[in-house]
Design a protein around this motif. Structure first.
Motif, mmCIF file in Angstrom:
data_model
loop_
_atom_site.group_PDB
_atom_site.id
_atom_site.type_symbol
_atom_site.label_atom_id
_atom_site.label_comp_id
_atom_site.label_asym_id
_atom_site.label_seq_id
_atom_site.Cartn_x
_atom_site.Cartn_y
_atom_site.Cartn_z
ATOM 1 N N GLN A 36 -49.749 -100.199 -36.232
ATOM 2 C CA GLN A 36 -48.698 -99.670 -35.361
ATOM 3 C C GLN A 36 -47.432 -99.347 -36.153
ATOM 4 N N PHE A 37 -47.173 -100.102 -37.207
ATOM 5 C CA PHE A 37 -45.959 -99.875 -37.982
ATOM 6 C C PHE A 37 -46.196 -98.995 -39.205
ATOM 7 N N SER A 48 -42.759 -108.168 -29.754
ATOM 8 C CA SER A 48 -41.437 -107.883 -29.188
ATOM 9 C C SER A 48 -41.406 -106.515 -28.511
ATOM 10 N N ASN A 49 -42.408 -105.678 -28.791
ATOM 11 C CA ASN A 49 -42.461 -104.343 -28.192
ATOM 12 C C ASN A 49 -43.381 -104.243 -26.988
ATOM 13 N N ALA A 99 -38.445 -118.069 -32.349
ATOM 14 C CA ALA A 99 -38.426 -116.773 -33.045
ATOM 15 C C ALA A 99 -38.897 -115.644 -32.129
ATOM 16 N N LEU A 100 -39.956 -115.888 -31.364
ATOM 17 C CA LEU A 100 -40.486 -114.858 -30.466
ATOM 18 C C LEU A 100 -39.514 -114.574 -29.325
ATOM 19 N N SER A 125 -35.363 -104.034 -22.808
ATOM 20 C CA SER A 125 -34.933 -102.705 -22.404
ATOM 21 C C SER A 125 -33.825 -102.795 -21.357
ATOM 22 N N GLU A 126 -33.018 -101.760 -21.335
ATOM 23 C CA GLU A 126 -31.933 -101.710 -20.365
ATOM 24 C C GLU A 126 -32.487 -101.369 -18.998
ATOM 25 N N PRO A 127 -31.874 -101.882 -17.933
ATOM 26 C CA PRO A 127 -32.333 -101.526 -16.588
ATOM 27 C C PRO A 127 -32.104 -100.049 -16.323
ATOM 28 N N PRO A 128 -32.963 -99.423 -15.510
ATOM 29 C CA PRO A 128 -32.791 -97.992 -15.224
ATOM 30 C C PRO A 128 -31.488 -97.725 -14.494
#
Length: 192
Positions: A80-81, A119-120, A178-179, A188-191
């Motif tokens: 993925q990275f 984290s993603n 750590a996690l 993520s920011e709220p919509p």
């Protein structure tokens, strides 16, 4: 009259039958029909240069000490990275990483890679991970040593098992911290 695949060239020396024209050939390339079979068999194709790892994470493919499942799951996260265009979501691999984040199946060297991948994550998985981390952090980690800095002497096999459980609890606690930090920093920011 229909043209054949071969072209006929008539010049001063007489007619020449040539091969059909194909793409251009590099100067250093020799046609396959000009090379004897025994020489052609001994010629190895040029080896590809290994790509530089610009991710900052160790490549799990190079580690023979990993189990087969660990190698597959960590290679999945690493892809993925390293090659995001070739990465494809796999629920089985993600679930393996989630189940084994707390165990030693994922060595400490691959912990940053695993934490970055987790984290993603999105949706219910993210919420479940946050709740699990918070529940692990709610219980203080057991102290591994006595105040003098020496390991407490053990005389019974049960206390040896307790010491091992204490170490496992400390590892889980450190990984949960750590996690959780990584999950909260990438929230993520709220919509709007």
């Amino acid at each position: 009259m229909a043209k054949s695949k071969k072209e006929v060239d008539v010049s001063e020396d007489g007619p020449k039958i040539g091969k059909p024209k194909r793409g251009k050939r590099r100067r250093d390339e020799t046609p396959a029909e000009d090379v004897p079979e025994e020489v052609a068999a001994s010629i190895e194709p040029p080896k590809k240069k290994p790509r530089k790892n610009k991710t900052g994470f160790p490549d799990p493919q190079d580690d023979s000490s990993l189990s087969e499942q660990a190698s597959k799951a960590l290679c999945y996260a690493f892809t993925q990275f390293r090659k995001p265009s070739k990465w494809k979501f796999s629920k089985a691999r993600q679930n393996w990483l989630i189940r084994n984040i707390w165990s030693d199946a994922i060595p400490d060297t691959y912990l940053p890679l695993t934490i970055q991948y987790l984290s993603n994550v999105k949706g219910g998985v993210r919420e479940t991970l946050i709740k699990e981390c918070q529940s692990l952090l709610a219980v203080p980690p057991p102290a591994p040593e006595n105040p003098s800095g020496e390991v407490a002497p053990t005389t019974q096999p049960a206390s040896t098992q307790a010491a091992t459980d204490s170490e496992v609890a400390q590892i889980k606690h450190a990984r949960a911290r750590a996690l959780l930090d990584a999950l909260e920093s990438t929230q993520s920011e709220p919509p709007k």
